[in-house]
Structure formats: C-alpha cells, structure tokens
Design an enzyme around this catalytic site. Structure first.
Site, PDB file in Angstrom:
ATOM      1  N   SER A   1       0.799  -1.224   0.000  1.00 60.71           N
ATOM      2  CA  SER A   1       0.000   0.000   0.000  1.00 60.71           C
ATOM      3  C   SER A   1       0.832   1.275   0.000  1.00 60.71           C
ATOM      4  O   SER A   1       0.405   2.285  -0.547  1.00 60.71           O
ATOM      5  CB  SER A   1      -0.959  -0.007   1.189  1.00 60.71           C
TER       6      SER A   1
ATOM      7  N   HIS B   1      -5.278  -3.033  -3.048  1.00 60.67           N
ATOM      8  CA  HIS B   1      -4.824  -2.151  -4.125  1.00 60.67           C
ATOM      9  C   HIS B   1      -4.714  -2.872  -5.472  1.00 60.67           C
ATOM     10  O   HIS B   1      -4.286  -2.286  -6.453  1.00 60.67           O
ATOM     11  CB  HIS B   1      -3.484  -1.502  -3.768  1.00 60.67           C
TER      12      HIS B   1
ATOM     13  N   LYS C   1     -11.639   1.329  -2.502  1.00 63.30           N
ATOM     14  CA  LYS C   1     -10.529   1.976  -3.216  1.00 63.30           C
ATOM     15  C   LYS C   1     -10.881   2.064  -4.699  1.00 63.30           C
ATOM     16  O   LYS C   1     -11.690   2.894  -5.067  1.00 63.30           O
ATOM     17  CB  LYS C   1      -9.231   1.248  -2.894  1.00 63.30           C
TER      18      LYS C   1
HETATM   19  C1  LIG Z   1      -6.782   0.182   2.863  1.00 62.64           C
HETATM   20  C2  LIG Z   1      -6.268  -1.164   3.164  1.00 62.64           C
HETATM   21  C3  LIG Z   1      -6.964  -2.019   4.029  1.00 62.64           C
HETATM   22  C4  LIG Z   1      -8.156  -1.556   4.809  1.00 62.64           C
HETATM   23  O1  LIG Z   1      -9.298  -1.476   4.021  1.00 62.64           O
HETATM   24  P1  LIG Z   1     -10.468  -0.488   4.455  1.00 62.64           P
HETATM   25  O2  LIG Z   1     -11.634  -0.957   3.661  1.00 62.64           O
HETATM   26  O3  LIG Z   1     -10.018   0.885   4.124  1.00 62.64           O
HETATM   27  O4  LIG Z   1     -10.664  -0.680   5.925  1.00 62.64           O
HETATM   28  C5  LIG Z   1      -6.500  -3.299   4.177  1.00 62.64           C
HETATM   29  N1  LIG Z   1      -5.380  -3.722   3.544  1.00 62.64           N
HETATM   30  C6  LIG Z   1      -4.673  -2.916   2.742  1.00 62.64           C
HETATM   31  C7  LIG Z   1      -3.453  -3.441   2.069  1.00 62.64           C
HETATM   32  C8  LIG Z   1      -5.082  -1.612   2.530  1.00 62.64           C
HETATM   33  O5  LIG Z   1      -4.374  -0.796   1.766  1.00 62.64           O
END
Ligand SMILES: *Cc1c(COP(=O)(O)O)cnc(C)c1O
Length: 411
Positions: A198, A226, A259
C-alpha cells in the site's frame, strides 16, 4: 487525564509525527476543494475514478428508494438483505471463486478473518511491509508470527523449512477440532501478504509464494486492497495478473470495495466451506451491523462497470505510464524512487519525517494534494510522499503535478 493527552500530542509534535485532519469540501474527483480552494488530488485510492461516477450514484439512489438507508442489524439477525446476497454472488463470479463474504471494511475483514483462521498453535508468515490491519489481525489471533524480509521468497522458504515449525506437526496426536473442523494435531501455517504494497506500490511475488505453499502445505492469504479493479486482464486483481487459479484450495483472497471500486466495504473470496466457516467464526462479521443498501448497490454497480467497460482501467494505466516515464527523468536520478513503477502508487522516498512534511507543504502551496507518509505507517527513516494516479486525471493534471515536483527536486 487532559495532561496525558496533551503530553502525547506534544511528543508527536516534537518528532514531526503529529497528524491532523483536512476537510475536503467536494467529491473525490481529480480536483478537490479545501477551504474554498481547488487542489489536484494525488493522494486518493479512487484509482478508477468511480467514487463519483454517475452509474454508481444512480445505483445507490435506487437502492435507497427501494431498501432505505440502514440494514438495521448484523447479517445473522435481520441484516442480511437481497443486496448482500446479490453483491456476494457478483464478487464470487468476478473473482472466479465458489463463494464470497462481505465485511464492513478491509480492516474488519483482516481483523476478523485472520483470528478465525489461525489460533495459538498455528503459524503466520508475514511480509514485513504488510498493512497495519493484517498486523492487528495477527495480534488478535495469538498465532506465532514469523516476519520475512519484504518480498523475499528465499527468506519465507527458509523460515518454512526451519524448525521448530516443522517438528510440531508430527509430535501431537491428530484430533479434529469441533469448532473449526481442522486437525488439532497439525498446526496450520499461513503466508499473508499484500498483493500490491500500500505504501510502496510494488507487487508481491505471488507465483513463488503459491509454489512454497504447495511445497510446505500451507495456506496463502492475499490482501488485494490495491489490486482489485486495477490489475489483471479484466481487473480481477494480482491473482489474475499472474494467472493463478482463483479456485486453488490453498488461496484465500481478500479485497476492498472502497478503493478502486469507489464504494465501501471488503470481501473474502474462496471456497463455500471457507465462507461458511467465516460466517460462524469471524467476530467482526458476526458482531457488526451489516453494510447499508446504498453502499452495496454502489459496489455491485462498480463491478458491473469494470466487467463491461475496460476504459477506466486502460486510462489509469496510460496515466501511470505517462507520469512515471516523465517523472522518472527527474525523480530517479535523485535516488528517491525505490523501484520501477509497477502500479498507480508512486512513492518518493525522502527519509526524514520533517523534510517530508516540508515537501508535502510546498507541493500543497503549488496546489498539489500529495500526502506525506510517516512512521508508524512506514518504517523509521523511510518517510515519503505517496503519489497516486487516477484514471480521472487529465494530461494537464499530470503535467501540473510533474512540474511542481520537478521544481522542488531540481532547484
Ligand atoms: C486500505 C487497506 C486495508 C483496509 O481497508 P479499508 O476498507 O479501508 O478498511 C487493508 N489492507 C490494505 C493493504 C489496505 O491498503
């Protein structure tokens, strides 16, 4: 008590690690409004630009009209609605798995599924740069944790081959657990990794990890937060990118809907047995009010859009290639890029937290919203500007950001 809060905040401030909120007054487009002024958004994970897409908005509005605003209860009470089932079917079909289960967020998925899967007799093998929510999931699980060097398959292999993990299985008598159906005598081993890291934007060596899982008889839990919507021929994620069989019984796929999919929530995709197991055991699933109709409908619409229209993904990659080709000319020579760009996440490693925040502030003054990332989100001494590219950026947006960076780094 107030002293305690203040002291903590002052300590953070003195290390340049104090965080604060900035309120965005617009939608999550490529241009966002803060204190009445426009900024170019280079920090969002809204990679495909779907968070304000008319098709998703319409789906959410229709869902509210038909089903209202709240789900009223957790899934196992009355909060399992038609839209949950439709979205889970959609996700399973999209990911090519037998089944899928929605969680309320990625953090909840990781903090629920991991402690459900492994307990104190089991082993987790974890990349050192895994996301915080995975780490919190381990902590809740009480499993023994072996951290391997970032992306280092040789290191995972060595850890898997080494005692004491190896000897444990044969010594204990085999007994089937009434709770999870697993053989109690043989500790479960699971390799856990982000698919796209991330804060670094690089890609996990998934094919090699799957080969190790086969060799050492363990599971692989891959976090596609991602990867989903961005990687693979049809946007299914890094698993598709590498041509890994999504039905491989060793593979557990987790991903998020907030995302690239422009909505909110998360999922785990895998076998029907896995999903039924999680319904019965994952505490963040069991004990939380389920996602509301608008969010579910938007997620479903996002997957439909990704399936029928590859143009957002194509535009995203075109933007990534353009930005990194031009940007590399002046960023790479500074040694601030730690890998060839492989994803829409492009970190410029500065190192020092104070310097990083100064650069972020200077970019901000140039109208560029590019958040500085500091410990504990990234390791000490690796503070960075984390740039993210979106499909909705125009060439003019990209050029303005590139110009601002060029000015800062080559003055
Ligand atoms: C953003 C993220 C999460 C958390 O997801 P949310 O839906 O924002 O709680 C988990 N793992 C990774 C690798 C992330 O980048």
């Amino acid at each position: 008590m107030r002293e305690r809060f203040k002291e903590y905040l002052e300590q953070l401030q003195s290390k340049n690690l104090l965080r604060f909120l900035r309120t965005v007054e617009s939608d999550q487009g490529p241009e966002i409004i803060f204190e009445g002024k426009k900024y170019l958004n280079f920090s969002s994970n809204n990679y495909l630009g779907l968070a304000n897409h008319p098709y998703l908005k319409q789906a959410a509005i229709e869902a509210v009209e038909k089903y209202g605003t709240g789900s009223g209860a957790s899934r196992l009470i009355t909060g399992s609605m038609s839209l949950h089932e439709e979205l889970e079917k959609k996700i399973a079909a999209f990911k090519g798995t037998e089944s899928a289960l929605i969680f309320n967020s990625g953090t909840q998925a990781n903090m629920g599924a991991i402690p459900a899967l492994v307990g104190e007799n089991d082993f987790i093998f974890s990349d050192e740069l895994n996301h915080a929510s995975l780490i919190d999931g381990y902590r809740l699980s009480k499993a023994k944790i072996e951290v391997y060097r970032h992306g280092d398959v040789g290191h995972v292999g060595a850890l898997l081959a080494a005692p004491p993990n190896k000897g444990v299985a044969s010594s204990a008598p085999t007994q089937i657990s009434p709770i999870d159906g697993r053989s109690q005598g043989s500790p479960l081993r699971i390799i856990i990794t982000d698919s796209i890291f991330s804060m670094d934007g690089d890609i996990a060596p998934l094919p090699e990890i799957m080969a190790l899982a086969k060799k050492y008889d363990c599971l692989v839990y891959v976090d596609e937060a991602h990867g989903t919507g961005v990687f693979g021929k049809s946007g299914k994620g890094v698993v598709e990118h590498f041509g890994i069989d999504p039905k491989n019984h060793r593979l557990i796929q987790m991903g998020t809907l907030g995302k690239a999919l422009g909505s909110f929530g998360a999922y785990i995709a895998g076998s029907k047995d896995l999903i039924d197991f999680l319904i019965n055991k994952a505490r963040t699933f069991i004990f939380s009010t389920s996602l509301p109709p608008a969010v579910l409908a938007a997620s479903k619409a996002a997957i439909e859009l990704i399936e029928k229209d590859p143009s957002h993904r194509e535009k995203l990659w075109e933007n990534v290639r353009y930005f990194s080709r031009v940007g590399a000319q002046f960023i790479a020579p500074t040694g601030m890029m730690n890998h060839a760009p492989t994803s829409p996440i492009l970190p410029i490693i500065i190192g020092d937290a104070k310097k990083t925040m100064e650069v972020a502030q200077q970019l901000f003054e140039h109208g560029i919203w590019a958040t500085g990332i500091r410990p504990p989100t990234v390791p000490e001494g690796t503070s960075r500007i984390r740039l993210t590219i979106m499909a909705s950026h125009t060439k003019e947006h990209l050029d303005r950001c590139l110009e601002a960076i060029n000015k800062l780094f080559n003055k």
